[in-house]
Design an enzyme around this catalytic site. Structure first.
Site, PDB file in Angstrom:
ATOM      1  N   SER A 148       6.786 -25.424  19.901  1.00 47.25           N
ATOM      2  CA  SER A 148       7.797 -25.177  20.124  1.00 47.25           C
ATOM      3  C   SER A 148       8.360 -25.193  19.601  1.00 47.25           C
ATOM      4  CB  SER A 148       8.235 -26.421  21.349  1.00 47.25           C
ATOM      5  OG  SER A 148       9.587 -26.586  21.907  1.00 47.25           O
ATOM      6  N   TYR A 161      11.121 -36.437  20.357  1.00 43.92           N
ATOM      7  CA  TYR A 161       9.933 -35.056  21.340  1.00 43.92           C
ATOM      8  C   TYR A 161      10.513 -34.124  20.361  1.00 43.92           C
ATOM      9  CZ  TYR A 161       9.028 -30.724  22.547  1.00 43.92           C
ATOM     10  OH  TYR A 161       9.127 -29.659  23.097  1.00 43.92           O
TER      11      TYR A 161
END
Length: 297
Positions: A148, A161
């Protein structure tokens, strides 16, 4: 350690895609099939992969936090096809909330799914990929890890995360060097905001974890930013990521990493050139946190 079986003489390449019950994984499975691959789509929710099965894709129940599930899944593919040429490690999720508030068991689970599941499946598949290097005129195998842009920057209330995605980046970079001599390329895909159920799930966890606590005000600001990023003009469709994955799989010499989606390249470039203090200022401004907050008594 058991030896991997001799690779199949079939010229049809085989791809394994995790997290294929929706979003990026689902679209990637379909795109790889269109590119001529025999595709195995795996996820916990097999019932949600009926459309893939109807399209002729092999669907298999697999939980990346269950070693037996992964071991048996890989064994089935090798038994049926004799080879795995491409692994797309897409399974993952985002659980948001302040470090102070998120239970440590939930933090561990996020690492189990986003990092250790990816790593264990890589361990299981790699011996079979190495065996393919001895095939005449063999094409290089590919391991594609879905990271990501969150593996390059940071947000308030997203520490766990982002920690998993930073880990995926470092893991993949080291893996790329050690597997190169065996004809296996490792590629990192870095999506920006993508319109999938990921964002809604992340917002729900953020709201629930922060309700009534010291970080509730921050959580509301972060939630609003996440909602804006999910709008069509601010985000991209899952197919944009799927196309980039297939492009990386088919490239003769793939790049180490591919930012993809609206604004992804801009964020990655900004993180490279801005010093920490300047980037902190940008992040605080994005989330409306530049003002000095009063301490709670």
């Amino acid at each position: 350690m058991t030896e991997s079986p001799a690779p199949s003489s079939s010229s049809r390449r085989v791809a394994l895609v995790t997290g294929a019950s929706s979003g990026i994984g689902e679209r990637t499975a379909l795109r790889l099939q269109e590119a001529g691959f025999t595709v195995y789509a795996v996820a916990r929710r097999v019932e949600r992969m009926k459309g893939l099965a109807d399209a002729g894709i092999h669907v298999v129940a697999m939980d990346v936090t269950d070693d037996e599930s992964m071991t048996s899944g890989v064994a089935r593919i090798i038994e049926e096809q004799g080879r795995i040429d491409v692994l797309v490690n897409n399974a993952g999720y985002g659980s948001y909330g302040a470090v102070e508030d998120v239970p440590i068991d939930e933090a561990r689970r996020q690492f189990e799914v986003n990092v250790f599941g990816l790593a264990r499946l890589t361990q299981l598949v790699t011996p079979h990929m190495r065996a393919l290097a001895d095939e005449p005129l063999a094409r290089r195998c590919r391991i594609v890890n879905i990271s990501s842009i969150g593996g390059k920057f940071y947000e308030p209330l997203g520490a766990w995360y982002h920690a998993t995605k930073f880990a995926v980046e470092g893991f993949s970079d080291s893996l790329r060097i050690e597997l190169a001599p065996f004809g296996i390329d490792v590629v990192i895909i870095e999506p920006g905001p993508i319109r999938t159920e990921w964002s809604a799930i992340s917002r729900e966890s953020l709201t629930e974890t922060s309700r009534g606590g010291a970080y509730e005000g921050q959580a509301e600001k972060v939630r609003k930013v996440m909602e804006r990023a999910d709008r069509p003009g601010m985000s991209s469709r899952p197919d944009a990521v799927a196309k980039k994955i297939v492009s990386a799989v088919l490239a003769n010499t793939p790049r180490a990493r591919y930012p993809v989606g609206r604004g992804a390249g801009t964020v990655v470039r900004a993180r490279k050139v801005l010093p920490d203090a300047a980037f902190d200022y940008v992040v605080k401004g994005t989330f409306g946190m530049r003002g000095r907050s009063r301490r709670r008594r």
